[in-house]
Design a protein around this motif. Structure first.
Motif, short mmCIF file in Angstrom:
data_model
loop_
_atom_site.label_atom_id
_atom_site.label_comp_id
_atom_site.label_asym_id
_atom_site.label_seq_id
_atom_site.Cartn_x
_atom_site.Cartn_y
_atom_site.Cartn_z
N GLY A 266 -9.17 -5.83 -7.28
CA GLY A 266 -9.34 -5.96 -5.84
C GLY A 266 -8.06 -5.97 -5.04
N GLN A 267 -6.90 -5.79 -5.70
CA GLN A 267 -5.63 -5.76 -4.99
C GLN A 267 -5.04 -4.35 -5.04
N ALA A 268 -4.25 -4.04 -4.02
CA ALA A 268 -3.72 -2.69 -3.89
C ALA A 268 -2.69 -2.39 -4.97
N ASP A 269 -2.90 -1.28 -5.68
CA ASP A 269 -1.95 -0.81 -6.68
C ASP A 269 -1.14 0.38 -6.19
N GLY A 270 -1.49 0.91 -5.02
CA GLY A 270 -0.76 2.05 -4.48
C GLY A 270 -1.25 2.37 -3.09
N VAL A 271 -0.61 3.34 -2.47
CA VAL A 271 -0.96 3.75 -1.11
C VAL A 271 -0.88 5.26 -1.01
N ALA A 272 -1.81 5.84 -0.26
CA ALA A 272 -1.85 7.29 -0.05
C ALA A 272 -1.84 7.57 1.45
N PHE A 273 -1.26 8.71 1.83
CA PHE A 273 -1.11 9.08 3.23
C PHE A 273 -1.76 10.44 3.48
N TYR A 274 -2.40 10.58 4.66
CA TYR A 274 -3.05 11.82 5.06
C TYR A 274 -2.70 12.06 6.53
N GLY A 275 -1.71 12.91 6.79
CA GLY A 275 -1.25 13.14 8.15
C GLY A 275 -2.17 14.05 8.94
N CYS A 276 -2.16 13.87 10.25
CA CYS A 276 -3.04 14.65 11.11
C CYS A 276 -2.70 16.14 11.07
N ALA A 277 -1.42 16.48 11.21
CA ALA A 277 -1.03 17.88 11.38
C ALA A 277 -1.38 18.75 10.18
N ALA A 278 -1.38 18.18 8.99
CA ALA A 278 -1.63 18.96 7.77
C ALA A 278 -3.11 19.25 7.55
#
Length: 228
Positions: free
Chosen positions: A143-155
C-alpha cells in the motif's frame, strides 16, 4: 478516506520531478467500477533546503471555479505565480517550488491494467511537464508507493480539440513518458500491469494558469464537484 496531500518538489533533478523519497501513502482496494472524485490541493516547499512542505500562501492555488467549464458548470483552477527556474539560482524565490494539483480520488488500490487509459482536458498551455499526470504506484502490495510515473500533456494530445481554447490529452497508464522506482538508490521503472495505484493526480509546478475538466481514469470520466 480523504486523499493525502501530494508532495512535489520542482527543484529536484528535473524541473517537474517528484521527490525521490518514498511517500507513506495508504492505498485502498475498491470495486471494479470506481467512483471518481476530484480533490484540489496546493502547497509549497520553501527555500533554501526545500525539505518541508508548507502552506501554498500566495504562490499557488487549486480550487473549483464556475467561471470556465468544458462540461457542466465547473472546472478546477490550477495556478502558480512563481517560476520554478528561480530554484536553480543562488537566491531562490520563495514559491518557486510551489505546486497546484487535483487528486483523482477513487482509483487507489486498483491495478494499472484496470486504470487503463487516463486523460484530461485543459484550458491553458498543454506543456510537456505542466499540466501532467503524476502516478504513484505500489509493486509489492504493502500500500505504499514504490515508484512514480509521469504523463505530460504535450506528448499525448488528442487529434481534435473538444472546444475552442481547450486541449485534450489521453495516455495509456502502462506507458508513461518517464518513470522510476524509489530508493535509495533511485532505480529504473518497475511499473507493470499488476502494479496498483497509490495516488493519481493532475499537477502543475510551472508558472501559469490552467483549468482542468473532463478527467478520465478506469473507464470513468468526471469534472464536477459531486463526481459527475
Amino acid at each position: 478516506m480523504l486523499a493525502l496531500p501530494l508532495l512535489v518538489n520542482a527543484c529536484g533533478t528535473e524541473p517537474t520531478s517528484a521527490p525521490t523519497r518514498t511517500q507513506a501513502l495508504e492505498a485502498r482496494f475498491l470495486a471494479a467500477d470506481p467512483v471518481l472524485k476530484l480533490i484540489p490541493t496546493a502547497g509549497n516547499f520553501a527555500p533554501p533546503d526545500f525539505a518541508k512542505e508548507t502552506g501554498n500562501g500566495l504562490y499557488s492555488q487549486a480550487r473549483w471555479t464556475n467561471k470556465v467549464a468544458l462540461d457542466g458548470k465547473f472546472s478546477v483552477l490550477l495556478q502558480k505565480s512563481v517560476d520554478y527556474a528561480s530554484c536553480y539560482t543562488s537566491t531562490p524565490e520563495n514559491g518557486c517550488a510551489a505546486f497546484a494539483a487535483v487528486i483523482v480520488s477513487g482509483v487507489e488500490g486498483i491495478t494499472i491494467a484496470d486504470l487503463s487509459t487516463i486523460g484530461f482536458s485543459v484550458n491553458g498551455t498543454c506543456g510537456a511537464g505542466s499540466p501532467r499526470f503524476n502516478l504513484y504506484y505500489d509493486t509489492n502490495g504493502d500500500g505504499q508507493a514504490d515508484g512514480v510515473a509521469f504523463y505530460g500533456c504535450a506528448a499525448h494530445v488528442s487529434a481534435l480539440p473538444p472546444a475552442p481554447d481547450w486541449t485534450s490529452m489521453s495516455a495509456s497508464s502502462d506507458a508513461p513518458d518517464f518513470c522510476y522506482s524509489f530508493g535509495p538508490p533511485i532505480g529504473t521503472c518497475t511499473l507493470d500491469a499488476n502494479s496498483t495505484v497509490v495516488q493519481l493526480s493532475v499537477i502543475v509546478d510551472e508558472k501559469g494558469t490552467w483549468y482542468i475538466d473532463r478527467v478520465q481514469a478506469a473507464g470513468t470520466t468526471t469534472g464536477e464537484p459531486n463526481g459527475t
